[in-house]
Write a protein that holds these residues in place. Sequence first.
Motif, PDB file in Angstrom:
ATOM      1  N   ASP A  83      -0.837   3.454  17.480  1.00 55.32           N
ATOM      2  CA  ASP A  83      -1.719   2.419  18.081  1.00 55.32           C
ATOM      3  C   ASP A  83      -0.902   1.113  17.153  1.00 55.32           C
ATOM      4  O   ASP A  83      -1.152   0.208  17.778  1.00 55.32           O
ATOM      5  CB  ASP A  83      -3.106   2.417  17.446  1.00 55.32           C
ATOM      6  N   ASN A  84      -0.485   1.340  15.871  1.00 56.61           N
ATOM      7  CA  ASN A  84       0.184  -0.024  15.362  1.00 56.61           C
ATOM      8  C   ASN A  84       1.043   0.739  14.290  1.00 56.61           C
ATOM      9  O   ASN A  84       0.775   1.605  13.524  1.00 56.61           O
ATOM     10  CB  ASN A  84      -1.150  -0.673  14.617  1.00 56.61           C
ATOM     11  N   ILE A  85       2.239  -0.263  13.929  1.00 56.50           N
ATOM     12  CA  ILE A  85       2.920   0.095  12.739  1.00 56.50           C
ATOM     13  C   ILE A  85       3.078  -1.335  12.147  1.00 56.50           C
ATOM     14  O   ILE A  85       3.487  -2.285  12.867  1.00 56.50           O
ATOM     15  CB  ILE A  85       4.132   0.508  13.198  1.00 56.50           C
ATOM     16  N   ARG A  86       2.980  -1.407  10.783  1.00 58.23           N
ATOM     17  CA  ARG A  86       3.353  -2.581  10.057  1.00 58.23           C
ATOM     18  C   ARG A  86       4.033  -2.370   8.864  1.00 58.23           C
ATOM     19  O   ARG A  86       3.685  -1.543   8.105  1.00 58.23           O
ATOM     20  CB  ARG A  86       1.852  -3.469   9.606  1.00 58.23           C
ATOM     21  N   TRP A  87       5.055  -3.307   8.631  1.00 55.66           N
ATOM     22  CA  TRP A  87       5.825  -2.950   7.475  1.00 55.66           C
ATOM     23  C   TRP A  87       5.699  -4.319   6.475  1.00 55.66           C
ATOM     24  O   TRP A  87       5.684  -5.565   6.953  1.00 55.66           O
ATOM     25  CB  TRP A  87       7.454  -3.152   7.897  1.00 55.66           C
ATOM     26  N   LEU A  88       4.903  -4.093   5.508  1.00 53.65           N
ATOM     27  CA  LEU A  88       4.096  -5.145   4.884  1.00 53.65           C
ATOM     28  C   LEU A  88       5.045  -5.833   3.527  1.00 53.65           C
ATOM     29  O   LEU A  88       4.687  -6.916   3.154  1.00 53.65           O
ATOM     30  CB  LEU A  88       2.865  -4.666   4.206  1.00 53.65           C
ATOM     31  N   HIS A  89       5.920  -4.823   2.990  1.00 55.08           N
ATOM     32  CA  HIS A  89       6.755  -5.327   1.959  1.00 55.08           C
ATOM     33  C   HIS A  89       8.162  -4.396   2.155  1.00 55.08           C
ATOM     34  O   HIS A  89       7.690  -3.300   2.614  1.00 55.08           O
ATOM     35  CB  HIS A  89       6.176  -4.940   0.446  1.00 55.08           C
ATOM     36  N   PRO A  90       8.929  -5.084   1.832  1.00 55.14           N
ATOM     37  CA  PRO A  90      10.452  -4.210   2.112  1.00 55.14           C
ATOM     38  C   PRO A  90      10.527  -3.217   1.083  1.00 55.14           C
ATOM     39  O   PRO A  90      10.193  -3.210  -0.199  1.00 55.14           O
ATOM     40  CB  PRO A  90      11.452  -5.444   1.744  1.00 55.14           C
ATOM     41  N   VAL A  91      11.153  -2.113   1.559  1.00 56.15           N
ATOM     42  CA  VAL A  91      11.606  -1.234   0.660  1.00 56.15           C
ATOM     43  C   VAL A  91      13.088  -1.183   0.180  1.00 56.15           C
ATOM     44  O   VAL A  91      13.827  -1.480   0.987  1.00 56.15           O
ATOM     45  CB  VAL A  91      11.554   0.252   1.317  1.00 56.15           C
ATOM     46  N   ARG A  92      13.133  -0.984  -1.118  1.00 56.64           N
ATOM     47  CA  ARG A  92      14.280  -1.470  -1.948  1.00 56.64           C
ATOM     48  C   ARG A  92      15.282  -0.246  -2.585  1.00 56.64           C
ATOM     49  O   ARG A  92      14.273   0.867  -2.808  1.00 56.64           O
ATOM     50  CB  ARG A  92      14.262  -2.567  -2.933  1.00 56.64           C
ATOM     51  N   PRO A  93      16.371  -0.197  -2.863  1.00 60.85           N
ATOM     52  CA  PRO A  93      16.865   1.003  -3.718  1.00 60.85           C
ATOM     53  C   PRO A  93      16.019   1.205  -4.860  1.00 60.85           C
ATOM     54  O   PRO A  93      15.860   0.082  -5.638  1.00 60.85           O
ATOM     55  CB  PRO A  93      18.222   0.405  -3.835  1.00 60.85           C
ATOM     56  N   GLY A  94      15.776   2.479  -5.145  1.00 59.00           N
ATOM     57  CA  GLY A  94      15.177   2.947  -6.321  1.00 59.00           C
ATOM     58  C   GLY A  94      13.499   2.861  -6.083  1.00 59.00           C
ATOM     59  O   GLY A  94      13.033   3.310  -7.145  1.00 59.00           O
ATOM     60  N   ASP A  95      13.179   2.464  -5.003  1.00 54.21           N
ATOM     61  CA  ASP A  95      11.652   2.243  -4.911  1.00 54.21           C
ATOM     62  C   ASP A  95      11.144   3.786  -4.835  1.00 54.21           C
ATOM     63  O   ASP A  95      11.679   4.604  -4.334  1.00 54.21           O
ATOM     64  CB  ASP A  95      11.131   1.531  -3.804  1.00 54.21           C
ATOM     65  N   THR A  96       9.965   4.277  -5.372  1.00 49.92           N
ATOM     66  CA  THR A  96       9.451   5.400  -5.436  1.00 49.92           C
ATOM     67  C   THR A  96       8.230   5.266  -4.391  1.00 49.92           C
ATOM     68  O   THR A  96       7.112   4.443  -4.803  1.00 49.92           O
ATOM     69  CB  THR A  96       8.896   5.957  -6.666  1.00 49.92           C
ATOM     70  N   LEU A  97       8.071   6.148  -3.366  1.00 51.29           N
ATOM     71  CA  LEU A  97       6.992   5.903  -2.234  1.00 51.29           C
ATOM     72  C   LEU A  97       6.223   6.974  -2.398  1.00 51.29           C
ATOM     73  O   LEU A  97       6.257   8.160  -2.466  1.00 51.29           O
ATOM     74  CB  LEU A  97       7.739   5.808  -0.719  1.00 51.29           C
ATOM     75  N   ARG A  98       4.847   6.643  -2.129  1.00 52.73           N
ATOM     76  CA  ARG A  98       3.714   7.819  -1.810  1.00 52.73           C
ATOM     77  C   ARG A  98       2.902   7.469  -0.890  1.00 52.73           C
ATOM     78  O   ARG A  98       2.832   6.262  -0.211  1.00 52.73           O
ATOM     79  CB  ARG A  98       2.798   7.693  -3.107  1.00 52.73           C
ATOM     80  N   LEU A  99       2.643   8.301  -0.046  1.00 50.72           N
ATOM     81  CA  LEU A  99       1.935   8.341   1.306  1.00 50.72           C
ATOM     82  C   LEU A  99       0.566   8.653   1.004  1.00 50.72           C
ATOM     83  O   LEU A  99       0.405   9.657   0.357  1.00 50.72           O
ATOM     84  CB  LEU A  99       2.731   9.213   2.175  1.00 50.72           C
ATOM     85  N   ALA A 100      -0.367   8.111   1.635  1.00 47.34           N
ATOM     86  CA  ALA A 100      -1.867   8.446   1.803  1.00 47.34           C
ATOM     87  C   ALA A 100      -2.210   8.258   3.190  1.00 47.34           C
ATOM     88  O   ALA A 100      -2.170   7.320   3.887  1.00 47.34           O
ATOM     89  CB  ALA A 100      -2.660   7.587   0.937  1.00 47.34           C
ATOM     90  N   ILE A 101      -2.765   9.396   3.569  1.00 49.43           N
ATOM     91  CA  ILE A 101      -3.384   9.618   5.083  1.00 49.43           C
ATOM     92  C   ILE A 101      -4.964   9.784   5.053  1.00 49.43           C
ATOM     93  O   ILE A 101      -5.094  10.753   4.410  1.00 49.43           O
ATOM     94  CB  ILE A 101      -2.535  10.551   5.985  1.00 49.43           C
ATOM     95  N   THR A 102      -5.522   8.922   5.586  1.00 48.07           N
ATOM     96  CA  THR A 102      -6.983   8.991   5.635  1.00 48.07           C
ATOM     97  C   THR A 102      -7.238   9.532   7.291  1.00 48.07           C
ATOM     98  O   THR A 102      -6.923   8.892   8.167  1.00 48.07           O
ATOM     99  CB  THR A 102      -7.629   7.509   5.484  1.00 48.07           C
ATOM    100  N   VAL A 103      -8.084  10.597   7.383  1.00 48.09           N
ATOM    101  CA  VAL A 103      -8.367  11.123   8.739  1.00 48.09           C
ATOM    102  C   VAL A 103      -9.826  10.268   9.196  1.00 48.09           C
ATOM    103  O   VAL A 103     -10.850  10.271   8.240  1.00 48.09           O
ATOM    104  CB  VAL A 103      -8.988  12.643   8.401  1.00 48.09           C
ATOM    105  N   VAL A 104      -9.499   9.723  10.175  1.00 47.22           N
ATOM    106  CA  VAL A 104     -10.667   8.629  10.598  1.00 47.22           C
ATOM    107  C   VAL A 104     -11.324   9.134  11.819  1.00 47.22           C
ATOM    108  O   VAL A 104     -12.610   8.967  12.167  1.00 47.22           O
ATOM    109  CB  VAL A 104     -10.177   7.070  10.877  1.00 47.22           C
TER     110      VAL A 104
END
Length: 141
Positions: A83-104
């Motif tokens: 329904d929607n994709i938003r990129w809110l802040h840029p991802v840079r080399p060295g960034d460590t990413l974590r994903l959280a998924i909420t079942v709605v």
Amino acid sequence: MQYAEYQVGAVLHAGPYTVTEPEILAFARQWDPQWFHTQPEAAKTGPFEGLIASGWHTCSIAMRLAVDAFLGDSESYVSPGLDNIRWLHPVRPGDTLRLAITVVEKRTTKAGLGLLRWDWEMANQKGDLVLEIKAANLFKI
């Protein structure tokens, strides 16, 4: 995870994953060859003040984290779309990413498939949201 294990309101976590400059360059050169993704020196003077990952690369990382943590051994069948994709802040080399998924939402379709609607949020090591996705997935039940 199997469809029966998902519960509305549950928040699922995946990661961490650290992004490297070589992978940003490789992805961008093949799939999104805009200069601020492919030219580190030029990117320093650009609007983002440095090299950033393609938004599509960021989505691919989120998908990989979800498959590794939840979908790989599930009855996941197909996604009818986002329904929607938003990129809110840029991802840079060295960034460590974590994903959280909420079942709605969780329900059975007329075709006898299990439908999950879920919100995906991925943040970097500072807690800045880099990605939001509102999506659905169908499962065999």
